[in-house]
Design a protein around this motif. Sequence first.
Motif, PDB file in Angstrom:
ATOM      1  N   GLU A 100       0.874  -1.175   0.000  1.00 57.86           N
ATOM      2  CA  GLU A 100       0.000   0.000   0.000  1.00 57.86           C
ATOM      3  C   GLU A 100       0.912   1.226   0.000  1.00 57.86           C
ATOM      4  O   GLU A 100       1.613   1.488   0.973  1.00 57.86           O
ATOM      5  CB  GLU A 100      -0.899   0.013   1.234  1.00 57.86           C
ATOM      6  CG  GLU A 100      -1.729   1.288   1.360  1.00 57.86           C
ATOM      7  CD  GLU A 100      -2.347   1.466   2.726  1.00 57.86           C
ATOM      8  OE1 GLU A 100      -2.844   2.579   3.001  1.00 57.86           O
ATOM      9  OE2 GLU A 100      -2.318   0.510   3.529  1.00 57.86           O
TER      10      GLU A 100
ATOM     11  N   ARG B  67       1.616   4.735   0.594  1.00 58.27           N
ATOM     12  CA  ARG B  67       1.020   5.809   1.386  1.00 58.27           C
ATOM     13  C   ARG B  67       1.593   7.174   1.023  1.00 58.27           C
ATOM     14  O   ARG B  67       0.947   8.204   1.271  1.00 58.27           O
ATOM     15  CB  ARG B  67       1.226   5.536   2.874  1.00 58.27           C
ATOM     16  CG  ARG B  67       0.525   4.268   3.371  1.00 58.27           C
ATOM     17  CD  ARG B  67       0.732   4.064   4.867  1.00 58.27           C
ATOM     18  NE  ARG B  67       0.442   5.256   5.644  1.00 58.27           N
ATOM     19  CZ  ARG B  67      -0.779   5.645   6.005  1.00 58.27           C
ATOM     20  NH1 ARG B  67      -1.829   4.908   5.656  1.00 58.27           N
ATOM     21  NH2 ARG B  67      -0.961   6.753   6.709  1.00 58.27           N
TER      22      ARG B  67
ATOM     23  N   GLU C  12       6.787   5.871   1.132  1.00 56.74           N
ATOM     24  CA  GLU C  12       6.329   5.144   2.324  1.00 56.74           C
ATOM     25  C   GLU C  12       5.291   4.098   1.909  1.00 56.74           C
ATOM     26  O   GLU C  12       4.329   4.419   1.201  1.00 56.74           O
ATOM     27  CB  GLU C  12       5.708   6.117   3.339  1.00 56.74           C
ATOM     28  CG  GLU C  12       5.218   5.457   4.617  1.00 56.74           C
ATOM     29  CD  GLU C  12       4.636   6.460   5.585  1.00 56.74           C
ATOM     30  OE1 GLU C  12       5.392   7.340   6.060  1.00 56.74           O
ATOM     31  OE2 GLU C  12       3.413   6.389   5.863  1.00 56.74           O
TER      32      GLU C  12
ATOM     33  N   VAL D  76       3.111   0.369   3.265  1.00 52.28           N
ATOM     34  CA  VAL D  76       2.770  -0.709   4.190  1.00 52.28           C
ATOM     35  C   VAL D  76       2.743  -1.991   3.375  1.00 52.28           C
ATOM     36  O   VAL D  76       2.033  -2.079   2.364  1.00 52.28           O
ATOM     37  CB  VAL D  76       1.401  -0.479   4.867  1.00 52.28           C
ATOM     38  CG1 VAL D  76       1.008  -1.704   5.692  1.00 52.28           C
ATOM     39  CG2 VAL D  76       1.448   0.761   5.751  1.00 52.28           C
TER      40      VAL D  76
ATOM     41  N   PRO E 125      -0.795  -7.055   7.689  1.00 50.12           N
ATOM     42  CA  PRO E 125       0.365  -6.161   7.653  1.00 50.12           C
ATOM     43  C   PRO E 125       1.623  -6.873   8.120  1.00 50.12           C
ATOM     44  O   PRO E 125       1.608  -7.639   9.086  1.00 50.12           O
ATOM     45  CB  PRO E 125      -0.020  -5.031   8.615  1.00 50.12           C
ATOM     46  CG  PRO E 125      -1.517  -5.076   8.688  1.00 50.12           C
ATOM     47  CD  PRO E 125      -1.878  -6.524   8.550  1.00 50.12           C
TER      48      PRO E 125
ATOM     49  N   LEU F  17       6.172  -1.618   7.814  1.00 52.74           N
ATOM     50  CA  LEU F  17       6.020  -0.242   7.365  1.00 52.74           C
ATOM     51  C   LEU F  17       7.393   0.211   6.909  1.00 52.74           C
ATOM     52  O   LEU F  17       8.339   0.244   7.702  1.00 52.74           O
ATOM     53  CB  LEU F  17       5.517   0.652   8.506  1.00 52.74           C
ATOM     54  CG  LEU F  17       5.557   2.160   8.262  1.00 52.74           C
ATOM     55  CD1 LEU F  17       4.635   2.553   7.120  1.00 52.74           C
ATOM     56  CD2 LEU F  17       5.195   2.915   9.536  1.00 52.74           C
TER      57      LEU F  17
ATOM     58  N   ASP G 240       0.907   5.495  15.839  1.00 55.68           N
ATOM     59  CA  ASP G 240       0.864   5.509  14.371  1.00 55.68           C
ATOM     60  C   ASP G 240       1.307   4.175  13.795  1.00 55.68           C
ATOM     61  O   ASP G 240       0.611   3.580  12.961  1.00 55.68           O
ATOM     62  CB  ASP G 240       1.744   6.639  13.842  1.00 55.68           C
ATOM     63  CG  ASP G 240       1.712   6.717  12.320  1.00 55.68           C
ATOM     64  OD1 ASP G 240       0.614   6.892  11.760  1.00 55.68           O
ATOM     65  OD2 ASP G 240       2.776   6.585  11.691  1.00 55.68           O
TER      66      ASP G 240
ATOM     67  N   LEU H 126      -0.970   1.184  11.771  1.00 56.04           N
ATOM     68  CA  LEU H 126      -0.654   0.746  10.412  1.00 56.04           C
ATOM     69  C   LEU H 126      -0.321  -0.739  10.345  1.00 56.04           C
ATOM     70  O   LEU H 126      -0.617  -1.407   9.348  1.00 56.04           O
ATOM     71  CB  LEU H 126       0.506   1.567   9.855  1.00 56.04           C
ATOM     72  CG  LEU H 126       0.206   3.047   9.599  1.00 56.04           C
ATOM     73  CD1 LEU H 126       1.478   3.791   9.229  1.00 56.04           C
ATOM     74  CD2 LEU H 126      -0.838   3.197   8.495  1.00 56.04           C
TER      75      LEU H 126
ATOM     76  N   ASP I 146      -1.430  -2.963  12.592  1.00 59.80           N
ATOM     77  CA  ASP I 146      -2.515  -3.721  13.227  1.00 59.80           C
ATOM     78  C   ASP I 146      -2.005  -4.527  14.416  1.00 59.80           C
ATOM     79  O   ASP I 146      -2.273  -5.723  14.546  1.00 59.80           O
ATOM     80  CB  ASP I 146      -3.193  -4.645  12.217  1.00 59.80           C
ATOM     81  CG  ASP I 146      -4.530  -5.196  12.740  1.00 59.80           C
ATOM     82  OD1 ASP I 146      -5.089  -4.590  13.671  1.00 59.80           O
ATOM     83  OD2 ASP I 146      -4.996  -6.239  12.230  1.00 59.80           O
TER      84      ASP I 146
END
Length: 262
Positions: free
Chosen positions: A116, A118, A146, A148, A155, A158, A208, A212, A214
């Motif tokens: 993903e 971001r 950035e 994920v 997940p 990151l 944060d 992201l 989880d």
Amino acid sequence: MSGRRPYGADTGGSPRPGSSQPRARRARQVADVLRQQITGGAFDSGTLPDERALGAQFHASRNAVREALGILRDEGLIARRRGVGTTVLMPKYGHGLDRLAGLAETLTGYGPLTNEVRAAHRVAEPPAAVAERLSLAPGTGAVYIERVRRMGGLPLSLDATYLAADIGVPLLDLDLAGRDLFALIEETTGGRLGRAEVAVHAVTAGPDVAGLLDVPVGAAVFAIDRLTHLADGRPVDAESLHIRADRLTLHATLHRGAPHPG
């Protein structure tokens, strides 16, 4: 001289029932071996043997085995349910630290790894510490990406990276959702990456990162700082990765060199 064995002395094998070692220590020893087996994929069925079988395997009391399984349950590696038994919660993937490779390259064969995206944009003035690491000339700027990363829909990490502008700008129009940055850098530059300096820290997830990835706030995660160079030695990629410690095992093959004089 007394023939009694000193407290805590190595018996040359697994701890035996009735040994002088405290049950907590024997439980930790059992947990250490089981953890290695779990992360190494020893339980293909996803289910561990019952307490009696584990006690026989490790020459440990049932109470020590129960405590060992409690340790692994608290670490998030296993779940214990009446009538079902002890099961591995989720697979741990192995990521080697002795070869410069992207995560997708390392995890080939485990299933699709998705990204993903971001953020992916130019940065006119990167943080001074980043500019210093990348040896950026004033005013040249950088590119920030950035992502994920997910494995099996869950997940995994990151990844945040700053790239020298001439290296990063060509990547902005490419498949950042489906490709490793290392492979893209080598394709666009026409050369090979050379080396990277890596530092691994154990940290707790702030709000944060926890959101992201989880995981609960305060959960243990790996924080990896990596500075990657081109084959000519130029630093081009300064990364900061946060990786779920319950989903990835970091490993390396190390070779002992000649002893240092002295």
